[in-house]
Design a protein around this motif. Structure first.
Motif, PDB file in Angstrom:
ATOM      1  N   UNK A  58       0.890  -1.179   0.010  1.00 38.85           N
ATOM      2  CA  UNK A  58      -0.217  -0.049   0.163  1.00 38.85           C
ATOM      3  C   UNK A  58       0.849   1.191  -0.061  1.00 38.85           C
ATOM      4  N   UNK A  59       1.994   1.395   0.735  1.00 35.26           N
ATOM      5  CA  UNK A  59       2.890   2.423   0.522  1.00 35.26           C
ATOM      6  C   UNK A  59       3.387   2.676  -0.706  1.00 35.26           C
ATOM      7  N   UNK A  60       3.686   1.504  -1.496  1.00 33.04           N
ATOM      8  CA  UNK A  60       4.083   1.710  -2.784  1.00 33.04           C
ATOM      9  C   UNK A  60       2.940   2.702  -3.711  1.00 33.04           C
ATOM     10  N   UNK A  62      -6.598  -7.138  -0.868  1.00 30.94           N
ATOM     11  CA  UNK A  62      -7.835  -7.738  -0.151  1.00 30.94           C
ATOM     12  C   UNK A  62      -8.618  -6.485  -0.530  1.00 30.94           C
ATOM     13  N   UNK A  63     -10.166  -6.842  -0.081  1.00 34.16           N
ATOM     14  CA  UNK A  63     -11.169  -5.940  -0.168  1.00 34.16           C
ATOM     15  C   UNK A  63     -11.006  -4.733   0.637  1.00 34.16           C
ATOM     16  N   UNK A  64     -10.277  -4.870   2.007  1.00 28.60           N
ATOM     17  CA  UNK A  64      -9.900  -3.760   2.712  1.00 28.60           C
ATOM     18  C   UNK A  64      -9.045  -2.978   2.270  1.00 28.60           C
ATOM     19  N   UNK A  65      -8.010  -3.597   1.478  1.00 29.38           N
ATOM     20  CA  UNK A  65      -6.790  -2.915   0.695  1.00 29.38           C
ATOM     21  C   UNK A  65      -7.844  -1.888  -0.262  1.00 29.38           C
ATOM     22  N   UNK A  66      -8.453  -2.815  -1.109  1.00 31.98           N
ATOM     23  CA  UNK A  66      -9.192  -1.888  -2.114  1.00 31.98           C
ATOM     24  C   UNK A  66      -9.863  -0.783  -1.815  1.00 31.98           C
ATOM     25  N   UNK A  67     -10.713  -0.803  -0.516  1.00 29.95           N
ATOM     26  CA  UNK A  67     -11.329   0.427   0.184  1.00 29.95           C
ATOM     27  C   UNK A  67     -10.248   1.428   0.513  1.00 29.95           C
TER      28      UNK A  67
END
Length: 489
Positions: free
Chosen positions: A131-133, A174-179
């Motif tokens: 996510x940082x990238x 994941x879905x959480x990452x997606x959001x």
């Protein structure tokens, strides 16, 4: 002098300067909240209606995404119609602030040539970014005024809740990452568009015993001098459609984007194996179109507009009039001689909604193919504009293991931003300057050209390689005796 990238449509420099205060008093409106947040990250700001030094003001005569930036000796005025226009004005102001401690009085009027300016990153060929990238990349896209972002998914680089039992050692989005990505994009006026393949490129699914029977040819096929594992679904099998509907629904029901990219490209086995008889009766093109229309209905049931790649139907142009008018046809090609001048004109003549998709030309290489990427991007943007397309989608693939680092894509990213926003002279030179000053912060002003030159080693190949480089052959043969191959280079 000022180097603003993408270049603005018009700029008039007037006499006088605006002296930057320690804290900028700002008057906002309901359509400038993201812009104010972005401005606050550049210079200390105080939101106030009393004696503001910078005012956001809605101008109903402006077009969507357009803005007018006026700097006078005592005030900065940003006129805009929508949230995006206010945001882009701040991004322009950011570049001016970086170049001047005292702002010159000026008037800038600006708007993009193309409505959609997108970037696609492949996360399914051995590189799933953190996510940082991704957040860092989104920051760069926002600075360059991109407004559309896709992460290409095939196989199990995305964790579908409906199939969570299939994952073991993967590290998928994941879905959480997606959001989280979607929310971060929204603050940057970027539409985060889901991208999930569902016909070709299904090797990871078809390799599993529970889905093997869904392949058009279960044993795979011989292609390009070697045997390829099964990669194409049998579109005639209702279970294939149900599989794709199930995992795409996992994303469709949470996505806030108005679009959904179905892909549906490169179904190499279509027309053979279990689909041969049907293809002989109605044709491969119609067989493909029938499947497209079923998934079109599926995506539309969620209120979304589907996108599909254009490689199959480009071979069956007589079927183009049968496409729904709101489906977006994404015409891709990644070499310097990709005939966007022909294919995009044909799409326009058939009244097909379309985007062009050039490439960074970074994959199947180590340091990219500079000449191909720049000419490919220029042609895609030029002929999209000439034929009234919706926009362009710069693709950054990871074929054969995603060997290239992300930095190889910086020049195409910057160049693509400039070409899609504004048709202007000097795009290459301005792009190099942006790399030096903004991305690399190189006071010697060398890194931009160094990066470009690293991607020019392909000039020394013995033959031109479409979508690839000869160095890829060296890497692939490294486990064997390559002395004779290297001698041939």
């Amino acid at each position: 002098t000022m180097n603003i990238l993408p270049q603005v449509k018009s700029m008039t420099i007037n006499e006088g300067i605006f002296v930057n205060p320690k804290v900028l008093r700002v008057k906002t409106d309901k359509r400038s909240l993201n812009a104010f947040s972005e401005l606050s990250a550049i210079i200390p700001c105080l939101k106030t209606d009393e004696e503001p030094q910078l005012c956001f003001e809605v101008d109903p005569l402006l077009q969507p995404q357009a803005y007018r930036l006026t700097i006078s000796e005592d005030r900065i005025l940003i006129a805009h119609l929508d949230e995006a226009g206010a945001f882009y004005a701040v991004k322009t102001l950011k570049q001016i602030l970086a170049q001047h401690t005292e702002l010159p009085c000026l008037v800038i009027s600006d708007e993009p040539d193309l409505k959609i300016r997108g970037y696609l990153l492949d996360i399914s060929r051995n590189k799933i970014p953190t996510l940082k990238t991704l957040f860092g990349l989104i920051d760069l896209l926002a600075d360059l005024k991109y407004n559309h972002f896709e992460l290409y998914v095939e196989g199990f680089s995305f964790l579908y809740p409906s199939f969570k039992e299939l994952y073991t050692e993967e590290t998928p989005i994941t879905i959480e990452d997606f959001k989280k990505i979607e929310a971060y994009c929204a603050k940057k006026c970027i539409d985060f568009v889901p991208n999930h393949n569902g016909l070709g490129h299904m090797s990871a699914w078809l390799a599993r015993p529970e889905f093997k029977e869904l392949a058009a040819i279960e044993e795979g096929m011989f292609m390009w001098g070697a045997h390829r594992e099964a990669s194409t679904l049998n579109p005639l099998d209702p279970r294939s459609l149900e599989l794709v509907k199930t995992y795409t629904s996992d994303v469709l029901k949470v996505s806030k984007s108005p679009y959904f990219h179905l892909c549906l490209d490169e179904p190499y086995e279509l027309g053979e194996g279990k689909t041969k008889e049907a293809a002989e009766k109605i044709g491969i093109g119609q067989l493909y179109l029938d499947y497209v229309l079923k998934l079109y209905d599926h995506v539309k049931s969620y209120g979304k507009i589907p996108l599909i790649w254009g490689d199959v139907l480009n071979h069956y142009p007589q079927l183009l009039p049968k496409l729904p008018k709101d489906l977006i046809f994404v015409d891709w090609g990644y070499d310097s001689d990709t005939p966007f001048n022909e294919t995009l004109k044909r799409l326009s003549n058939y009244d097909v909604s379309f985007m062009s998709a050039p490439g960074t030309s970074s994959w199947n290489s180590i340091t990219g193919r500079t000449a191909d990427s720049l000419e490919n991007i220029h042609n895609a943007c030029l002929y999209t504009k000439l034929n009234h397309g919706l926009g362009f989608l710069l693709t950054d693939w990871g074929d054969n293991g995603h060997m290239q680092p992300l930095s190889v894509s910086y020049l195409p990213l910057v160049f693509g931003a400039a070409e899609s926003w504004s048709s202007s002279a000097g795009t290459y030179r301005h792009s190099i300057d942006y790399l030096n000053t903004v991305i690399f912060k190189d006071t010697q002003k060398m890194m931009g050209e160094v990066l470009a030159d690293l991607g020019r080693y392909t000039r020394y190949q013995l033959e031109y390689r479409y979508n690839s480089t000869q160095i890829l052959d060296v890497i692939y043969n490294a486990s064997g005796d390559v002395s004779s191959f290297i001698d041939g280079l």
